[in-house]
Enzyme design. Structure first.
Site, PDB file in Angstrom:
ATOM      1  N   SER A 186       0.856  -1.190   0.000  1.00  0.00           N
ATOM      2  CA  SER A 186       0.000   0.000   0.000  1.00  0.00           C
ATOM      3  C   SER A 186       0.886   1.231   0.000  1.00  0.00           C
ATOM      4  O   SER A 186       2.018   1.198   0.496  1.00  0.00           O
ATOM      5  CB  SER A 186      -0.884   0.002   1.255  1.00  0.00           C
ATOM      6  OG  SER A 186      -1.554   1.235   1.415  1.00  0.00           O
ATOM      7  N   TYR A 238      -3.787  -0.047  10.549  1.00  0.00           N
ATOM      8  CA  TYR A 238      -3.699  -0.545   9.176  1.00  0.00           C
ATOM      9  C   TYR A 238      -2.363  -0.150   8.542  1.00  0.00           C
ATOM     10  O   TYR A 238      -1.682  -0.979   7.935  1.00  0.00           O
ATOM     11  CB  TYR A 238      -4.860   0.007   8.349  1.00  0.00           C
ATOM     12  CG  TYR A 238      -4.713  -0.242   6.867  1.00  0.00           C
ATOM     13  CD1 TYR A 238      -4.956  -1.506   6.326  1.00  0.00           C
ATOM     14  CD2 TYR A 238      -4.311   0.774   5.992  1.00  0.00           C
ATOM     15  CE1 TYR A 238      -4.816  -1.738   4.964  1.00  0.00           C
ATOM     16  CE2 TYR A 238      -4.164   0.548   4.638  1.00  0.00           C
ATOM     17  CZ  TYR A 238      -4.421  -0.713   4.126  1.00  0.00           C
ATOM     18  OH  TYR A 238      -4.266  -0.951   2.782  1.00  0.00           O
ATOM     19  N   LYS A 289       0.731  -2.469   7.048  1.00  0.00           N
ATOM     20  CA  LYS A 289       1.190  -2.402   5.670  1.00  0.00           C
ATOM     21  C   LYS A 289       2.672  -2.074   5.563  1.00  0.00           C
ATOM     22  O   LYS A 289       3.338  -2.459   4.588  1.00  0.00           O
ATOM     23  CB  LYS A 289       0.337  -1.407   4.874  1.00  0.00           C
ATOM     24  CG  LYS A 289      -1.020  -1.980   4.481  1.00  0.00           C
ATOM     25  CD  LYS A 289      -0.851  -3.233   3.615  1.00  0.00           C
ATOM     26  CE  LYS A 289      -2.149  -3.796   3.110  1.00  0.00           C
ATOM     27  NZ  LYS A 289      -1.944  -4.970   2.226  1.00  0.00           N
TER      28      LYS A 289
END
Length: 268
Positions: free
Chosen positions: A141, A155, A159
């Site tokens: 990402s 999150y 990542k």
């Protein structure tokens, strides 16, 4: 001849291919002449993509965060299908929680899927890659390229872990003459905002999010906007591809992070 013609007639597996980026990758690889294994934790979602693609696809449903389930799936794949030329480690979950206040189940789920799931998939399926060329893709990402702050720090932190795993795998895979593509997408029109709809019971079970929060995802570009560049990078043997979607914010945030690290560097 298409850019991926060297893979025509071979088999690819894409994890997390029941929707979003994974579904796009699977459909485009099928269009390039590959037979595609659609993996997802949701059997119905995987089957629906297979039906949409047609004859050049089949499905497997298992939980990539469960090491034993991944290992069993690899044994089944080798027994029933054998040939594997491409593995795309794409499955991931979005978690809208902070590090300080995230519930233990949320933290474990995010790390077990986004980081450990990538490792388990690689450990179990890379040994099945045969022939020449062979290729592994990993979806990270743009959140992995900037400081993991802002609205989704848990999150983003996972990542960063996915990106580290991807870069470590690239070195190990190169020693085996296996090509690698690391994909860092920006915010796109996917269902990642509702990822807990398929959360296993051991992580707290299913939870449906309010569709009202989905606005910025639904207003974003669709994943297929990335395909021409993905195809280009894969066709030249792999590399790192950053598909930013924020009018330069990712580049500026990346530079700010690098500068901060560099400014703290001393020679002892």
């Amino acid at each position: 001849m298409g850019k991926l013609s060297r893979y025509a007639g071979r088999t690819a597996m894409v994890t997390g291919a029941g929707d979003g980026i994974g579904k796009m990758l699977a459909m485009k690889l099928a269009e390039a002449g590959m037979t595609v294994c659609i993996q997802d934790i949701r059997e119905d979602a995987a089957a629906a993509v297979v039906e949409e693609i047609g004859g050049a696809a089949f499905s497997m449903a298992f939980d990539i965060s469960d090491r034993d389930a991944v290992a069993d799936a690899a044994v089944l794949f080798e027994r029933e299908h054998g040939d594997l030329a491409m593995l795309w480690i794409n499955a991931g979950v979005g978690v809208g929680a902070s590090l300080l206040e995230g519930k233990p189940d949320q933290v474990r789920w995010a790390y077990d899927v986004n980081v450990l799931g990538a490792i388990w998939t690689a450990q179990c399926f890379v040994p099945l890659l045969k022939g020449d060329p062979r290729h592994v893709g990993i979806t990270a990402s743009t959140a992995a390229l900037r400081a993991p702050e802002g609205d989704f720090p848990l999150y983003a932190a996972t990542k960063h872990g996915t990106m580290a795993v991807a870069e470590a795998l690239r070195g190990e895979l190169a020693a085996k003459n296996i090509e690698t593509t690391i994909l860092c997408p920006g915010l796109l029109n996917t269902e990642i905002w509702d990822g807990a709809k398929a959360r296993p019971e051991r992580f707290g079970g299913e939870r449906r999010m309010d569709p009202k929060i989905a606005g910025m995802w639904r207003d974003a570009k669709t994943p297929d906007a990335m395909w021409p560049d993905i195809e280009r990078v894969m066709a030249t043997g792999g590399g790192t591809l950053v598909c930013a979607t924020d009018d330069g914010e990712t580049r500026a945030a990346m530079r700010e992070r690098i500068d901060a690290i560099e400014n703290g560097l001393v020679e002892l």
